[in-house]
Design a protein around this motif. Structure first.
Motif, mmCIF file in Angstrom:
data_model
loop_
_atom_site.group_PDB
_atom_site.id
_atom_site.type_symbol
_atom_site.label_atom_id
_atom_site.label_comp_id
_atom_site.label_asym_id
_atom_site.label_seq_id
_atom_site.Cartn_x
_atom_site.Cartn_y
_atom_site.Cartn_z
ATOM 1 N N ILE A 291 0.834 -1.208 0.000
ATOM 2 C CA ILE A 291 0.000 0.000 0.000
ATOM 3 C C ILE A 291 0.867 1.255 0.000
ATOM 4 C CG2 ILE A 291 -1.600 1.354 1.414
ATOM 5 C CD1 ILE A 291 -2.825 -1.377 2.252
ATOM 6 N N SER A 292 1.919 1.270 0.812
ATOM 7 C CA SER A 292 2.816 2.437 0.859
ATOM 8 C C SER A 292 3.450 2.700 -0.496
ATOM 9 C CB SER A 292 3.920 2.209 1.901
ATOM 10 O OG SER A 292 3.386 2.100 3.182
ATOM 11 N N LEU A 293 4.011 1.645 -1.105
ATOM 12 C CA LEU A 293 4.727 1.806 -2.373
ATOM 13 C C LEU A 293 3.780 2.125 -3.518
ATOM 14 C CD1 LEU A 293 7.287 -1.143 -2.046
ATOM 15 C CD2 LEU A 293 7.613 1.268 -1.468
ATOM 16 N N PHE A 294 2.664 1.414 -3.574
ATOM 17 C CA PHE A 294 1.751 1.621 -4.697
ATOM 18 C C PHE A 294 1.030 2.957 -4.586
ATOM 19 C CE2 PHE A 294 -1.805 0.678 -7.561
ATOM 20 C CZ PHE A 294 -1.096 0.146 -8.620
ATOM 21 N N SER A 295 0.705 3.375 -3.374
ATOM 22 C CA SER A 295 0.062 4.688 -3.217
ATOM 23 C C SER A 295 1.028 5.798 -3.626
ATOM 24 C CB SER A 295 -0.408 4.889 -1.777
ATOM 25 O OG SER A 295 0.681 4.837 -0.879
ATOM 26 N N PHE A 304 2.134 13.987 -11.705
ATOM 27 C CA PHE A 304 2.877 14.220 -12.938
ATOM 28 C C PHE A 304 1.950 14.619 -14.086
ATOM 29 C CE2 PHE A 304 4.384 12.569 -17.030
ATOM 30 C CZ PHE A 304 5.556 13.299 -17.169
ATOM 31 N N VAL A 305 0.853 13.883 -14.268
ATOM 32 C CA VAL A 305 -0.049 14.202 -15.387
ATOM 33 C C VAL A 305 -0.785 15.513 -15.129
ATOM 34 C CG1 VAL A 305 -0.323 11.793 -16.088
ATOM 35 C CG2 VAL A 305 -1.932 12.766 -14.464
ATOM 36 N N THR A 306 -1.030 15.847 -13.849
ATOM 37 C CA THR A 306 -1.646 17.143 -13.537
ATOM 38 C C THR A 306 -0.697 18.280 -13.873
ATOM 39 O OG1 THR A 306 -2.901 16.117 -11.736
ATOM 40 C CG2 THR A 306 -2.739 18.508 -11.736
ATOM 41 N N TYR A 602 7.358 9.720 0.125
ATOM 42 C CA TYR A 602 8.075 9.257 -1.065
ATOM 43 C C TYR A 602 7.675 10.068 -2.290
ATOM 44 C CZ TYR A 602 9.457 5.022 1.532
ATOM 45 O OH TYR A 602 9.992 4.140 2.432
ATOM 46 N N SER A 603 6.374 10.188 -2.508
ATOM 47 C CA SER A 603 5.896 10.852 -3.723
ATOM 48 C C SER A 603 6.255 12.344 -3.720
ATOM 49 C CB SER A 603 4.389 10.665 -3.876
ATOM 50 O OG SER A 603 3.702 11.118 -2.728
ATOM 51 N N TRP A 604 6.069 13.026 -2.594
ATOM 52 C CA TRP A 604 6.366 14.460 -2.540
ATOM 53 C C TRP A 604 7.846 14.724 -2.789
ATOM 54 C CZ3 TRP A 604 5.174 19.236 -3.120
ATOM 55 C CH2 TRP A 604 5.982 20.232 -2.607
ATOM 56 N N THR A 605 8.707 13.915 -2.166
ATOM 57 C CA THR A 605 10.151 14.148 -2.316
ATOM 58 C C THR A 605 10.587 13.976 -3.767
ATOM 59 O OG1 THR A 605 10.442 13.249 -0.088
ATOM 60 C CG2 THR A 605 12.419 13.548 -1.404
ATOM 61 N N PRO A 622 3.162 23.623 -6.767
ATOM 62 C CA PRO A 622 3.278 22.958 -5.451
ATOM 63 C C PRO A 622 1.957 22.902 -4.704
ATOM 64 C CG PRO A 622 5.143 24.420 -5.798
ATOM 65 C CD PRO A 622 4.179 24.682 -6.928
ATOM 66 N N GLY A 623 1.158 23.972 -4.798
ATOM 67 C CA GLY A 623 -0.147 23.971 -4.143
ATOM 68 C C GLY A 623 -1.073 22.921 -4.729
ATOM 69 N N ILE A 624 -1.014 22.736 -6.046
ATOM 70 C CA ILE A 624 -1.837 21.715 -6.695
ATOM 71 C C ILE A 624 -1.422 20.326 -6.234
ATOM 72 C CG2 ILE A 624 -2.371 20.657 -8.930
ATOM 73 C CD1 ILE A 624 -2.144 23.451 -10.164
ATOM 74 N N VAL A 625 -0.105 20.103 -6.151
ATOM 75 C CA VAL A 625 0.407 18.800 -5.696
ATOM 76 C C VAL A 625 -0.070 18.509 -4.275
ATOM 77 C CG1 VAL A 625 2.486 17.509 -5.094
ATOM 78 C CG2 VAL A 625 2.402 18.808 -7.220
#
Length: 655
Positions: A291-295, A304-306, A602-605, A622-625
């Motif tokens: 769950i951690s890795l896939f999320s 990325f697509v956003t 993980y994703s934010w970094t 950054p606000g969108i992320v």
């Protein structure tokens, strides 16, 4: 009593248990129908410029979504079947055989499937209209979407339900056929053993995650990535995957063990929620790691697509800045094209006829341009005066001031543009009529004067290799180098000039090798593809989040069912419901919170240091992320609150 009557009676008597499974099937049908109906909606298809791309993209995304739905429902069914093992044991004891039980399960699945199909199609029809409007809004098309129920989408949803019924029947047959009768009656009484905790392995988990974060935060321009990129990537992957696994396998157990050694361990309800978690570590490790890795992967994909979507509107203008630009042809052809443009619905804002000098680069073009293989061979030199004239008409703040042999390279698409300080400017030699001249590169600019060569069908080709040089240098070289002249048009409503571009391109393309570029050729394709990508990724991310959260949700409900006996004993010795609620909240928080927090980190970094660093010109990103990650966290919070409430209700039932 027939099997069908027994099926109806089971559903009525155990409606609360069946309702969880039924809700899972309804959600699955809604998701599948909503997404697939977009492919058949004629209003959407009529509004698109690139219909084949849209239908292909929707078809691929539908397959991925279908796989997630199957996973989501089958995982819910595994929880459902586990709760019914004792019931199946009773049926076998009363004389029913395995095939009769499987037929009964098949009937049950079909009944719930029919209910899910009707409810899912009705709700999915409304949602498909809503999501269709959202998709048109993303593409910035003013198209009314009507409410429709395409036969193709209904048939697809029905096929999904039938397939699920068949898979569930096989799953139940394997369960009943392979498990002994005594095991069916005592299946819920198997307790997991606590994991043996090692302090060294707990420390290793922290070290691995720390190394991974250190490597990520060093940035892609650091020496460790530039010189040892492959090894850094392997070390980061091992740190994230291995560190996460050991975090849930060892560090979490070590932390619980540390709490158990505290002075206040036996005060309050700490002993209750920590002791239960220590026995759940073995069974939860793989689930929580996954769950951690896939999320993290899902959040990175959606972010990325956003970002790609938000950047795309401006990026198209940066890559193809001219409404229409082409290499000047003979006077008659130029006049013909001018007549075609003037007779269109697009007013001409400006029409320039600049020149450029064509020279041969002596120095490696990689010094001046990122990825030089994407550029047309040779080198084109434009004067400072011509460049600034066009830039002023565009209203961009990209003017240059040059002297002597200074030059600015237009390395459009460069992730790291650079302004060179005095004394640091690299030399770049060119050759014209056998004579060499050396320029000092004052700036490497992420900007386009002419933009990518385009085609109405194939979209983008290659980029012109442009240098802006001082007027003095241009005058000095103009007698030596070959000259190219261009026709550059600024038009109103350039993004809707597809038909005009096709006409002009058809005339220009008769002379092979002639440069041609049009904003409209790229705009519709880029915007539609990035909008579809964002829409599909958002849909997929939503489903994946529900599926991943459901893994924890159903696992905890299963454990709640198995722990009813223990809570009944605690109630007999004086424990109160208030204490039970507190224990359940703390216990589930320890399970729900770490995986989503690790996934967010993980994703934010990765996004911050490898995506946002490349698009610093967009301060709103950054606000969108953070907003996307906030939605993910909110969904998990809803699942946490829901599972805590249902957990409490389950343990309050008589075991």
């Amino acid at each position: 009593m027939s099997l069908f009557d027994l099926t109806i009676r089971n559903v009525k008597r155990n409606f609360r248990l069946y309702s969880i499974y039924l809700l899972s099937m309804i959600i699955g049908v809604i998701i599948q129908y909503t997404f697939s109906s977009l492919m058949y909606n004629q209003d959407i298809v009529d509004a698109l410029q690139n219909r084949e791309l849209f239908q292909t993209g929707i078809a691929i995304a539908s397959v991925v979504i279908f796989l997630f739905i199957i996973f989501f429902i089958l995982y819910a069914n595994s929880f459902f079947m586990r709760q019914r093992k004792k019931e199946f044991g009773m049926y076998l004891l009363y004389g029913l055989n395995e095939r009769q039980i499987v037929r009964m399960v098949f009937y049950e699945t079909l009944i719930m499937g029919l209910i899910s199909l009707v409810v899912g199609i009705l709700l999915g029809g409304l949602l498909s209209k809503l999501f269709g409007m959202l998709l048109m809004n993303l593409m910035q098309y003013d198209q009314v979407i009507s409410l429709s129920f395409p036969i193709g989408s209904i048939a697809t949803a029905a096929a999904v339900i039938l397939l699920i019924a068949l898979i569930v029947s096989v799953q139940s047959y394997i369960l009943v056929n392979r498990v002994q009768l005594t095991e069916l009656f005592h299946a819920k009484q198997k307790a997991e053993k606590p994991v043996r905790i090692s302090t060294a392995m707990a420390i290793l988990a922290v070290l691995l995650i720390g190394v991974a974060f250190s490597l990520i935060c060093s940035g892609q321009q650091s020496a460790v990535w530039q010189d040892y990129g492959t090894y850094s990537l392997i070390a980061t992957a091992i740190g994230i995957v291995g560190g996460t696994y050991l975090f849930f396998r060892q560090f979490a157990g070590w932390l619980l063990q540390l709490i158990s050694r505290g002075k206040k361990y036996h005060e309050g309800n700490t002993v209750l929620w920590t002791s239960s978690l220590r026995f759940q570590i073995r069974g939860n490790t793989l689930n929580l790691t996954f769950i951690s890795l896939f999320s993290a992967v899902i959040m990175m994909l959606l972010c990325f697509v956003t970002i790609n979507y938000k950047v795309q509107f401006e990026a198209v203008g940066r890559n193809v800045p001219n409404a229409i630009a082409y290499e000047s042809l003979d006077p008659a052809t130029n006049q013909q094209i001018d007549g075609v443009i003037k007779s269109s619905k697009h007013d001409i804002r400006y029409h320039l006829k600049p020149e450029a000098l064509v020279v041969e680069p002596v120095t490696d073009r990689g010094i001046a341009f990122d990825n030089p293989e994407y550029y047309i061979p040779g080198l084109w030199l434009v004067s400072e005066k011509s460049y600034n004239e066009l830039i002023q008409l565009r209203g961009d703040m990209q003017q240059v001031e040059l002297q002597g042999m200074e030059a600015v390279t237009l390395s459009q698409g460069s992730d790291f543009p650079k302004h060179f300080a005095a004394g640091e400017s690299p030399d770049f030699a060119v050759k014209a009529a056998g004579e060499e001249k050396t320029f000092k590169i004052a700036e490497k600019k992420d900007y386009a004067y002419l933009g990518w060569a385009t085609d109405p069908v194939l979209a983008m080709g290659k980029k012109p290799p442009m240098f802006v040089i001082s007027d003095e240098a241009y005058a000095e070289l103009s007698g030596l180098a070959e000259k190219k002249s261009f026709e550059i048009y600024g038009l109103t409503d350039a993004k809707n000039a597809e038909e005009l571009s096709k006409q002009v391109s058809g005339i220009v393309s008769k002379t092979k090798g002639t440069y041609y570029s049009s904003f409209a050729d790229v705009y519709s394709k880029q915007i539609e593809s990035s909008s579809l990508l964002l829409f599909a990724a958002g849909f997929l991310a939503l489903i994946a989040t529900f599926a991943l959260a459901s893994v924890i949700y159903f696992k905890q409900l299963r454990e709640a069912t198995e722990e009813r006996q223990q809570y009944a004993i605690l109630r007999k010795i004086g424990a109160e419901n208030r204490q039970f609620r507190s224990v359940i909240r703390k216990q589930l928080l320890f399970v729900f919170l770490p995986p989503i927090v690790l996934g967010l980190l993980y994703s934010w970094t990765i996004i911050k240091y490898y995506i946002l660093e490349s698009v610093k010109d967009f301060p709103e990103l950054p606000g969108i992320v953070w907003s996307i990650m906030g939605v993910f966290f909110l969904i998990y919070l809803v699942f946490y609150a829901s599972s805590a409430n249902l957990y409490y209700r389950i343990i309050n039932k008589n075991p």
